[in-house]
Scaffold this motif. Structure first.
Motif, short mmCIF file in Angstrom:
data_model
loop_
_atom_site.label_atom_id
_atom_site.label_comp_id
_atom_site.label_asym_id
_atom_site.label_seq_id
_atom_site.Cartn_x
_atom_site.Cartn_y
_atom_site.Cartn_z
N UNK A 58 0.88 -1.17 0.00
CA UNK A 58 0.00 0.00 0.00
C UNK A 58 0.91 1.22 0.00
N UNK A 59 0.81 2.04 -1.04
CA UNK A 59 1.74 3.15 -1.22
C UNK A 59 1.03 4.34 -1.85
N UNK A 60 1.72 5.46 -1.86
CA UNK A 60 1.26 6.63 -2.61
C UNK A 60 2.32 7.06 -3.61
N UNK A 61 3.26 6.18 -3.91
CA UNK A 61 4.39 6.46 -4.80
C UNK A 61 3.97 6.28 -6.26
N UNK A 62 3.28 7.26 -6.79
CA UNK A 62 2.80 7.21 -8.17
C UNK A 62 3.90 7.48 -9.18
N UNK A 87 -4.14 10.62 -2.61
CA UNK A 87 -3.90 11.44 -1.42
C UNK A 87 -5.10 12.29 -1.02
N UNK A 88 -6.12 12.37 -1.85
CA UNK A 88 -7.33 13.11 -1.50
C UNK A 88 -8.32 12.27 -0.70
N UNK A 95 -9.40 3.02 4.81
CA UNK A 95 -9.65 1.86 5.65
C UNK A 95 -10.81 1.04 5.11
N UNK A 96 -11.90 1.70 4.76
CA UNK A 96 -13.07 0.98 4.22
C UNK A 96 -12.71 0.19 2.98
N UNK A 97 -11.98 0.81 2.06
CA UNK A 97 -11.61 0.11 0.82
C UNK A 97 -10.69 -1.07 1.10
N UNK A 98 -9.70 -0.88 1.95
CA UNK A 98 -8.79 -1.98 2.25
C UNK A 98 -9.52 -3.13 2.94
N UNK A 117 -6.59 3.61 -6.03
CA UNK A 117 -7.72 3.82 -5.14
C UNK A 117 -8.16 5.28 -5.26
N UNK A 118 -9.44 5.57 -5.15
CA UNK A 118 -10.50 4.65 -4.76
C UNK A 118 -10.92 3.75 -5.92
N UNK A 119 -11.28 2.53 -5.57
CA UNK A 119 -11.77 1.59 -6.58
C UNK A 119 -13.27 1.40 -6.49
N UNK A 120 -13.87 1.83 -5.40
CA UNK A 120 -15.31 1.65 -5.22
C UNK A 120 -16.08 2.86 -5.68
#
Length: 120
Positions: A58-62, A87-88, A95-98, A117-120
């Motif tokens: 799980x990262x934010x390294x785009x 990051x938004x 947490x919900x998505x994970x 993410x988000x994927x939902x």
């Protein structure tokens, strides 16, 4: 499916705290934990560790992670998956998505993929 998450060192530590508060049986490690890659470990080495240990990163390294994943796959390696956090998103949304993913994912559903993410 039993999903295990490895949080990148740039993800706030409180994310793990909040996930485990709501889902104490989920395995969530952070870079720098004992037996996890140490802080400052190169991205390619983190991918190898995730592959060897069965953790989704799980990262934010785009910026560089897609390049490292491409190189990893070219070397005939695999990874359980990478979740790229927007990051938004609020901590609650992450947490919900994970949690939904951990409860509903099929075996190898995210293998060798970056899922934004988000994927939902």
């Amino acid at each position: 499916m039993t999903i295990k998450y490895l949080l990148d060192e740039h993800i706030p530590l409180q994310l793990r705290t909040q996930i485990l508060r709501r889902y104490p049986n989920l395995e969530v490690w952070v870079i720098g934990d004992p037996n996890a890659p140490s802080k400052g470990t190169s991205d390619p080495d983190i991918l190898i560790w995730c592959e060897d240990n069965g953790f989704i990163l799980v990262t934010n390294n785009r910026k560089t992670m897609p390049i490292h994943l491409s190189d990893h796959l070219k070397n005939k390696r695999h990874i359980p998956g990478i979740f790229m956090i927007n990051e938004n998103m609020t901590m609650g949304q992450i947490i919900e998505e994970l949690m939904i993913i951990a409860e509903a994912a099929f075996l190898n559903e995210y293998q060798d993929l970056i899922t934004f993410m988000p994927i939902l």
